[in-house]
Design a protein around this motif. Structure first.
Motif, short mmCIF file in Angstrom:
data_model
loop_
_atom_site.label_atom_id
_atom_site.label_comp_id
_atom_site.label_asym_id
_atom_site.label_seq_id
_atom_site.Cartn_x
_atom_site.Cartn_y
_atom_site.Cartn_z
N ASP A 1 0.81 -1.22 0.00
CA ASP A 1 0.00 0.00 0.00
C ASP A 1 0.85 1.27 0.00
OD1 ASP A 1 -2.36 -1.47 0.03
OD2 ASP A 1 -2.38 -1.57 2.22
N SER A 2 2.17 1.13 -0.01
CA SER A 2 3.05 2.29 0.08
C SER A 2 3.95 2.39 -1.15
CB SER A 2 3.92 2.18 1.33
OG SER A 2 4.96 3.13 1.29
N GLU A 3 3.77 3.46 -1.90
CA GLU A 3 4.61 3.69 -3.08
C GLU A 3 6.08 3.83 -2.68
OE1 GLU A 3 5.07 3.84 -7.11
OE2 GLU A 3 3.12 3.73 -6.11
N ALA A 4 6.36 4.50 -1.57
CA ALA A 4 7.74 4.67 -1.10
C ALA A 4 8.37 3.33 -0.74
CB ALA A 4 7.79 5.62 0.09
N ALA A 5 7.59 2.46 -0.09
CA ALA A 5 8.11 1.14 0.29
C ALA A 5 8.37 0.29 -0.94
CB ALA A 5 7.13 0.44 1.22
N LEU A 6 7.51 0.38 -1.94
CA LEU A 6 7.72 -0.36 -3.19
C LEU A 6 8.97 0.14 -3.90
CD1 LEU A 6 4.06 -0.67 -4.49
CD2 LEU A 6 5.50 -2.49 -3.56
N ASP A 7 9.15 1.45 -3.92
CA ASP A 7 10.36 2.03 -4.53
C ASP A 7 11.61 1.56 -3.79
OD1 ASP A 7 8.84 3.34 -6.42
OD2 ASP A 7 8.95 5.29 -5.41
N ALA A 8 11.57 1.56 -2.47
CA ALA A 8 12.71 1.13 -1.68
C ALA A 8 13.02 -0.34 -1.94
CB ALA A 8 12.44 1.37 -0.20
N HIS A 9 11.98 -1.15 -2.09
CA HIS A 9 12.19 -2.57 -2.38
C HIS A 9 12.85 -2.75 -3.76
CE1 HIS A 9 11.69 -6.85 -2.55
NE2 HIS A 9 11.05 -6.72 -3.69
N GLU A 10 12.37 -2.01 -4.75
CA GLU A 10 12.97 -2.11 -6.08
C GLU A 10 14.44 -1.71 -6.06
OE1 GLU A 10 11.29 -1.03 -9.69
OE2 GLU A 10 9.25 -1.54 -9.10
N ILE A 11 14.77 -0.67 -5.31
CA ILE A 11 16.16 -0.24 -5.18
C ILE A 11 16.98 -1.33 -4.50
CG2 ILE A 11 17.69 1.40 -4.02
CD1 ILE A 11 15.42 3.52 -4.55
N ALA A 12 16.45 -1.91 -3.44
CA ALA A 12 17.16 -2.97 -2.73
C ALA A 12 17.36 -4.19 -3.63
CB ALA A 12 16.38 -3.37 -1.47
N LEU A 13 16.36 -4.53 -4.41
CA LEU A 13 16.45 -5.67 -5.32
C LEU A 13 17.49 -5.43 -6.41
CD1 LEU A 13 15.15 -8.42 -5.77
CD2 LEU A 13 13.46 -7.29 -7.21
N GLU A 14 17.48 -4.25 -6.98
CA GLU A 14 18.45 -3.90 -8.02
C GLU A 14 19.87 -3.92 -7.46
OE1 GLU A 14 19.72 -2.83 -11.85
OE2 GLU A 14 17.72 -3.44 -11.19
N SER A 15 20.07 -3.36 -6.28
CA SER A 15 21.39 -3.35 -5.65
C SER A 15 21.87 -4.76 -5.35
CB SER A 15 21.35 -2.53 -4.35
OG SER A 15 21.05 -1.20 -4.63
N TRP A 16 20.98 -5.60 -4.87
CA TRP A 16 21.30 -6.99 -4.58
C TRP A 16 21.77 -7.70 -5.85
CZ3 TRP A 16 18.37 -11.16 -6.55
CH2 TRP A 16 18.69 -12.42 -6.04
N GLY A 17 21.06 -7.50 -6.95
CA GLY A 17 21.44 -8.13 -8.21
C GLY A 17 22.80 -7.63 -8.70
N GLU A 18 23.02 -6.34 -8.61
CA GLU A 18 24.30 -5.78 -9.05
C GLU A 18 25.46 -6.33 -8.23
OE1 GLU A 18 25.08 -3.78 -11.64
OE2 GLU A 18 23.01 -3.95 -12.30
N ARG A 19 25.28 -6.42 -6.91
CA ARG A 19 26.33 -6.99 -6.05
C ARG A 19 26.62 -8.43 -6.44
NH1 ARG A 19 23.47 -4.15 -2.30
NH2 ARG A 19 22.44 -6.00 -1.47
N GLY A 20 25.58 -9.18 -6.73
CA GLY A 20 25.75 -10.58 -7.12
C GLY A 20 26.55 -10.72 -8.41
N TRP A 21 26.22 -9.91 -9.41
CA TRP A 21 26.94 -10.01 -10.68
C TRP A 21 28.37 -9.50 -10.56
CZ3 TRP A 21 25.85 -13.48 -13.85
CH2 TRP A 21 24.53 -13.90 -14.05
N ARG A 22 28.60 -8.51 -9.71
CA ARG A 22 29.99 -8.06 -9.48
C ARG A 22 30.80 -9.18 -8.83
NH1 ARG A 22 27.59 -3.02 -7.95
NH2 ARG A 22 27.87 -3.59 -5.76
#
Length: 57
Positions: A15-36
């Motif tokens: 129900d929170s746009e800010a929380a969804l945005d934060a999750h997307e950022i966390a997910l993207e960062s997690w993926g980038e760290r994994g590929w590095r």
């Protein structure tokens, strides 16, 4: 070295746009760290004689 768990979305955040945005950022960062990490391991293997093509970054 350890496996980093994938970020999970709290159902209450739906129900929170800010929380969804934060999750997307966390997910993207997690993926980038994994590929590095994969790239570093690839370069290490290549430096130790394995015949592989690895990204430079």
């Amino acid at each position: 070295m350890r496996v980093e768990p994938k970020p999970r979305l709290d159902p209450a955040a739906l129900d929170s746009e800010a929380a969804l945005d934060a999750h997307e950022i966390a997910l993207e960062s997690w993926g980038e760290r994994g590929w590095r990490t994969v790239a570093r391991l690839c370069r290490w293997a290549a430096a130790n004689g394995m015949s592989v093509e690895c990204p430079q970054q």
